[in-house]
Design a protein around this motif. Sequence first.
Motif, PDB file in Angstrom:
ATOM      1  N   GLU A 123     106.615  32.207  85.020  1.00  0.00           N
ATOM      2  CA  GLU A 123     106.842  33.632  84.810  1.00  0.00           C
ATOM      3  C   GLU A 123     105.781  34.295  83.952  1.00  0.00           C
ATOM      4  N   THR A 124     104.502  34.025  84.189  1.00  0.00           N
ATOM      5  CA  THR A 124     103.438  34.665  83.435  1.00  0.00           C
ATOM      6  C   THR A 124     103.640  36.185  83.470  1.00  0.00           C
ATOM      7  N   GLN A 125     103.598  36.814  82.288  1.00  0.00           N
ATOM      8  CA  GLN A 125     104.125  38.172  82.119  1.00  0.00           C
ATOM      9  C   GLN A 125     103.455  39.178  83.048  1.00  0.00           C
ATOM     10  N   THR A 126     104.241  39.886  83.803  1.00  0.00           N
ATOM     11  CA  THR A 126     103.883  40.929  84.777  1.00  0.00           C
ATOM     12  C   THR A 126     103.152  40.401  86.005  1.00  0.00           C
ATOM     13  N   LEU A 127     102.775  39.109  86.032  1.00  0.00           N
ATOM     14  CA  LEU A 127     102.039  38.548  87.168  1.00  0.00           C
ATOM     15  C   LEU A 127     102.474  37.092  87.332  1.00  0.00           C
ATOM     16  N   SER A 128     103.638  36.890  87.937  1.00  0.00           N
ATOM     17  CA  SER A 128     104.191  35.546  88.058  1.00  0.00           C
ATOM     18  C   SER A 128     103.286  34.662  88.905  1.00  0.00           C
ATOM     19  N   TYR A 184     101.892  32.111  75.312  1.00  0.00           N
ATOM     20  CA  TYR A 184     102.072  31.177  76.427  1.00  0.00           C
ATOM     21  C   TYR A 184     102.184  31.892  77.771  1.00  0.00           C
ATOM     22  N   LEU A 185     102.441  33.199  77.745  1.00  0.00           N
ATOM     23  CA  LEU A 185     102.581  33.968  78.978  1.00  0.00           C
ATOM     24  C   LEU A 185     101.274  34.601  79.441  1.00  0.00           C
ATOM     25  N   ALA A 186     100.222  34.524  78.623  1.00  0.00           N
ATOM     26  CA  ALA A 186      98.931  35.094  79.016  1.00  0.00           C
ATOM     27  C   ALA A 186      98.334  34.262  80.147  1.00  0.00           C
ATOM     28  N   THR A 187      97.804  34.944  81.164  1.00  0.00           N
ATOM     29  CA  THR A 187      97.248  34.233  82.311  1.00  0.00           C
ATOM     30  C   THR A 187      95.980  34.898  82.808  1.00  0.00           C
ATOM     31  N   VAL A 188      95.174  34.115  83.513  1.00  0.00           N
ATOM     32  CA  VAL A 188      94.008  34.602  84.242  1.00  0.00           C
ATOM     33  C   VAL A 188      94.011  33.905  85.602  1.00  0.00           C
ATOM     34  N   HIS A 189      93.714  34.647  86.659  1.00  0.00           N
ATOM     35  CA  HIS A 189      93.528  34.083  87.991  1.00  0.00           C
ATOM     36  C   HIS A 189      92.173  34.544  88.517  1.00  0.00           C
ATOM     37  N   ILE A 190      91.336  33.596  88.901  1.00  0.00           N
ATOM     38  CA  ILE A 190      90.002  33.904  89.431  1.00  0.00           C
ATOM     39  C   ILE A 190      89.870  33.249  90.799  1.00  0.00           C
ATOM     40  N   GLY A 191      89.607  34.058  91.810  1.00  0.00           N
ATOM     41  CA  GLY A 191      89.451  33.558  93.164  1.00  0.00           C
ATOM     42  C   GLY A 191      89.052  34.678  94.091  1.00  0.00           C
ATOM     43  N   PRO A 244      91.564  31.430  70.867  1.00  0.00           N
ATOM     44  CA  PRO A 244      92.204  31.165  69.579  1.00  0.00           C
ATOM     45  C   PRO A 244      93.346  32.144  69.365  1.00  0.00           C
ATOM     46  N   SER A 245      94.449  31.650  68.757  1.00  0.00           N
ATOM     47  CA  SER A 245      95.624  32.508  68.679  1.00  0.00           C
ATOM     48  C   SER A 245      96.600  31.997  67.639  1.00  0.00           C
ATOM     49  N   ASN A 246      97.628  32.807  67.391  1.00  0.00           N
ATOM     50  CA  ASN A 246      98.824  32.368  66.692  1.00  0.00           C
ATOM     51  C   ASN A 246      99.806  31.967  67.789  1.00  0.00           C
ATOM     52  N   ASN A 247      99.780  30.709  68.159  1.00  0.00           N
ATOM     53  CA  ASN A 247     100.298  30.244  69.438  1.00  0.00           C
ATOM     54  C   ASN A 247     101.791  29.906  69.372  1.00  0.00           C
ATOM     55  N   ILE A 298      90.395  29.278  89.754  1.00  0.00           N
ATOM     56  CA  ILE A 298      90.693  29.007  88.353  1.00  0.00           C
ATOM     57  C   ILE A 298      91.948  29.786  87.992  1.00  0.00           C
ATOM     58  N   ALA A 299      92.835  29.159  87.236  1.00  0.00           N
ATOM     59  CA  ALA A 299      94.050  29.849  86.806  1.00  0.00           C
ATOM     60  C   ALA A 299      94.531  29.253  85.497  1.00  0.00           C
ATOM     61  N   VAL A 300      95.384  30.017  84.825  1.00  0.00           N
ATOM     62  CA  VAL A 300      95.944  29.604  83.531  1.00  0.00           C
ATOM     63  C   VAL A 300      97.457  29.550  83.642  1.00  0.00           C
ATOM     64  N   VAL A 301      98.031  28.386  83.290  1.00  0.00           N
ATOM     65  CA  VAL A 301      99.474  28.232  83.112  1.00  0.00           C
ATOM     66  C   VAL A 301      99.664  27.477  81.806  1.00  0.00           C
ATOM     67  N   SER A 302     100.405  28.047  80.842  1.00  0.00           N
ATOM     68  CA  SER A 302     100.351  27.539  79.473  1.00  0.00           C
ATOM     69  C   SER A 302     101.670  27.146  78.843  1.00  0.00           C
ATOM     70  N   GLU A 303     102.816  27.430  79.444  1.00  0.00           N
ATOM     71  CA  GLU A 303     104.070  27.174  78.746  1.00  0.00           C
ATOM     72  C   GLU A 303     104.274  25.679  78.483  1.00  0.00           C
ATOM     73  N   PRO A 304     104.511  25.261  77.201  1.00  0.00           N
ATOM     74  CA  PRO A 304     104.656  26.120  76.029  1.00  0.00           C
ATOM     75  C   PRO A 304     103.422  26.244  75.141  1.00  0.00           C
ATOM     76  N   SER A 305     102.443  25.320  75.270  1.00  0.00           N
ATOM     77  CA  SER A 305     101.417  25.211  74.223  1.00  0.00           C
ATOM     78  C   SER A 305      99.989  25.445  74.691  1.00  0.00           C
TER      79      SER A 305
END
Length: 498
Positions: free
Chosen positions: A318-323, A244-251, A192-195, A178-185
């Motif tokens: 370029e997810t922040q600090t963890l590309s 948009y730069l927040a990410t999670v990687h699960i594996g 929930p956020s101020n996106n 599982i992973a998150v890539v969000s740029e831009p939306s």
Amino acid sequence: MAHSTLRSRLGCWLALMGMALWLTACRPLTIPMPTAAVPGTAPALAPGPVAGAAGLDDPLYPTLGNGGYDVLHYDIDLTVDVAGNTLNGATTISARATQALSAFNLDFSGLTIGQVTVNGAPARYRRQASELTITPVQPVQADSLLTVTVAYQGQPQPMRDPGVPFLPLGWQRFGDDIAVVSEPSGAMTWFPSNNHPLDKATFTMRLTVPKPYQAAANGVLSDTQDNGSSTTYVWQMTDPMATYLATVHIGRYEVITAAGPDGVVRRDYFPLGTPASVKASFAPIPQMMQFMRQRIGPYPFAAYGVALLPVPTGWALETQTLSTFGAGAGGAAWDEGEVMHELAHEWFGNSVSPATWQDVWLNEGFATYFQWLWQEQNEGSAAFNATVQEVYASMLAQDVGSPLPQQPPDLFTDATYQRGAWTLHALRLTVGDVVFFKILRAYYQRFAGSHASTADFIATAVEVSGQPAVETLLRDWLTNPKLPAPPAPSAQTPVIAL
């Protein structure tokens, strides 16, 4: 963001979409003079509470982001069922009201909401598409702090964004991971956020996953808690970050750690069985960090590394600090220029974020140019000049237009990346290396940790260079539908001598 299938034979990579100028952002602001009070009149009463705006009027994404408050911190607590790709958790938002609020909005889509509280009290809410409108029991006073908690659960659904038609956005599966890539939306698919990048904040993420899975996220791993059958990983991003730069990687990963330059924590997350040739792609990162330090300044965050997906993708983000990078197809290594590109984004894009999505050339054009500069450093000026000339000829043949878009499908194109980078090269040719790098350093230092517009960059370039004609040059490269001719080199020999 990078797309490996589009790079040239000399390592410059080309993206799939493009961008056009927000002209009004480049006009000087008119600041009204204070209005004198009329003798004998009563002072105006402060306005009463009203609903915050349901968008920030971004020229490309007018409904992204929300008005009336400034987020200070996100605390995201998720328990994840990896097999079912479902989550159960809550996001707590600490914010400051910028106006008196009768109601306000968050950007949030898909997942089932269990409860919403404001300052500890249950609040009414309704959701239409991705707009979550919250009405607190008591209005929120201007300049007061507020705490909003949204409890939710379900299976996140990736979303389609017209600006990135080749890739679903948000929380999703990649193979068994599982992973998150969000740029831009796409951030609103999982919290929930101020996106919008105008409202950056710090983050804490508490990610509970079943053993033997591991969870990685932005920032520094501050705690690991053994719960028996599961593990909780606590990640802290203590510098401001756009959603948009927040990410999670699960594996299941091989985690390689090391000390980086200036005490930066280095950690890379490679899926088990990643070929040594792919891991070796990222070995030059410490030297690249030193390269950026010498030209712009120290790496802006406490940690850096990469997280690989278990499947080939042809793109990186370029997810922040963890590309985030895809697996190398057939065990192929990642191009060194693309590794440099994503690292350069930590300065330009992540630390200095775009004020609007029309300003994204300040991300992609800068990262592309530093990719070329890395080639110049390692292969010499002849190779560098061959790259920039090849790119110019390609843009001319394609009639590449302005690097700033009028609509989302133009967001990531050859114009954004290549003409954006050539805009910087044209500036360098005009002012010479010494002044050019002074401009880039001043721009970075002024807006680090915040956001900047195209107008901000132009103003900095004019001020630092002391050459009013620089404004005309930059506006021509940024707004002219036709590709400008390359300027004649400055009398200063363009040699990087810092």
